[in-house]
Design an enzyme around this catalytic site. Structure first.
Site, PDB file in Angstrom:
ATOM      1  CD  GLN A 107     -13.274  11.333 -28.271  1.00 52.76           C
ATOM      2  OE1 GLN A 107     -12.123  11.349 -28.710  1.00 52.76           O
ATOM      3  NE2 GLN A 107     -13.851  12.425 -27.811  1.00 52.76           N
ATOM      4  CG  ASN A 108     -15.248   8.863 -21.969  1.00 50.87           C
ATOM      5  OD1 ASN A 108     -14.270   9.355 -22.524  1.00 50.87           O
ATOM      6  ND2 ASN A 108     -16.110   9.571 -21.271  1.00 50.87           N
ATOM      7  CG  HIS A 125     -11.654   5.752 -28.851  1.00 49.41           C
ATOM      8  ND1 HIS A 125     -11.266   6.966 -28.334  1.00 49.41           N
ATOM      9  CD2 HIS A 125     -11.674   5.930 -30.199  1.00 49.41           C
ATOM     10  CE1 HIS A 125     -11.078   7.845 -29.309  1.00 49.41           C
ATOM     11  NE2 HIS A 125     -11.328   7.237 -30.460  1.00 49.41           N
ATOM     12  CB  CYS A 156      -6.579 -20.578 -27.597  1.00 50.78           C
ATOM     13  SG  CYS A 156      -5.774 -18.982 -27.883  1.00 50.78           S
ATOM     14  CD  GLU A 221      -7.981  23.087 -20.844  1.00 50.55           C
ATOM     15  OE1 GLU A 221      -7.510  23.659 -19.840  1.00 50.55           O
ATOM     16  OE2 GLU A 221      -7.416  22.146 -21.435  1.00 50.55           O
TER      17      GLU A 221
END
Ligand code: BJW
Ligand code: ZN
Length: 254
Positions: A107-108, A125, A156, A221
């Site tokens: 996801q990094n 991502h 552009c 955790e």
């Protein structure tokens, strides 16, 4: 290492035919990149990252959002992969030699996995190194210094946005297709350094289990998926992963 690794997990890694690893911001934390849900430092401390990473924030204030991403991009340029990234790159090489399959889904957006040598990487991502014109759609990888102005401009005349996936946006179709295919075929799944609150990645552990895979979580955790994992290992990715990969090699040398 202070965190005990179950022997059964080492055996499962030795026996696995197809390994899929999902990573999140926690794996880059030991490289010095703030996790997404960490308090932000300095100038950005008063902003909530989950509100900056939206199309709405970009529409409201493109200069601020692109400056935030560019500061993060420049930070990524300065940091190095840590032992967690390196262990996954080593695992991929070993499994390739042993004719077993491996896919790293991240996801990094920092590309530290690729910098560490990982090859079979799916960027769910997007990437902080890629910028996309909102007018002509051209994508460019930009590795230079800070832009002259924010938001940066395309040739552009349009505005460039970061090539990342914001909340409410679709993930790249090819990344989803490749992830689903690997999840459906894996027999060992790792979720490493992710809070498992952002979808669709948070559902990948379900997909792996549905395919019959055993599942492992490595995090500091508990997370919302901890109760699903066959093994939950609470410790730093940069300590747990090198230890696990070394144990696999040591046991294979038995
Ligand atoms: C360590 C450690 C150490 C620390 N060692 N561990 C289903 C249900 C409900 C909502 C949805 C749903 N499907 C889709 C949605 C909407 C939305 C969503 O998930 N919302 C939730 C908040 C509920 N998802 C989307 O919009 C996605 N698009 C999509 O699904 O399109 C179709 C669709 C749209 C709308 C509705 C329905 C369908 C797109 C998601 C895009 C996420 N983009 C971001 C920004 C990317 C660019 C950028 O970097 O700025 O991606 S948000 C942010 O979260 C970033 C991350 O990749 C992502 C995940 O965060 P991550 O990696 O888990 O980091 P943290 O910080 O949260 O956690 C770090 C963890 O590491 C912690 O647990 C620490 O303990 C641990 N840790 N040090 C080990 N040393
Ligand atoms: Zn353009």
């Amino acid at each position: 290492m202070s965190v005990p690794i179950p022997l059964e997990l080492v055996d499962a890694l030795r026996a696995a035919r197809a390994v899929v690893v999902l990573t999140g911001a926690g794996i880059s934390a030991e490289s010095g990149i703030a996790t997404f849900r960490d308090a932000m430092d300095g100038l950005w401390a008063k902003f909530d990252p989950s509100e900056l990473a939206t199309p709405e924030a970009f529409a409201r204030d493109p200069a601020m959002v692109t400056r935030w991403y560019d500061e993060r991009r420049l930070r990524c340029a300065k940091v190095r992969p840590n032992p967690g990234h390196q262990a996954l790159a080593k695992l991929e090489q070993e499994l390739a030699r042993e004719h077993r399959s491996f896919m790293l889904i991240t996801q990094n957006v920092d590309r530290l996995h690729q910098k560490a040598g990982s090859v079979n990487v799916v960027e769910l991502h997007g990437s902080i190194w890629v910028w996309r014109c909102v007018t002509c759609g051209v994508e460019k990888e930009y590795r230079g210094g800070a832009f002259d102005s924010y938001p940066p401009a395309c040739g552009c005349g349009g505005v460039l946005r970061p090539g990342v996936v914001w909340f409410g946006e679709s993930l790249p179709a090819e990344a989803i297709r490749a992830s689903e295919k690997a999840l459906a075929a894996c027999d060992l799944f790792f979720s490493v350094g992710t809070s498992s609150v952002v979808f669709p990645a948070a559902d990948f552990i379900h997909a792996a289990q549905a395919a019959g895979a055993r599942t492992v979580e490595v995090n500091l955790e508990p997370t919302p998926v901890s109760h699903l994992a066959d093994w939950s290992i609470f410790g730093k990715a940069g300590e747990v992963l090198p230890f696990l990969v070394a144990e696999k090699a040591a046991k294979q040398g038995d």
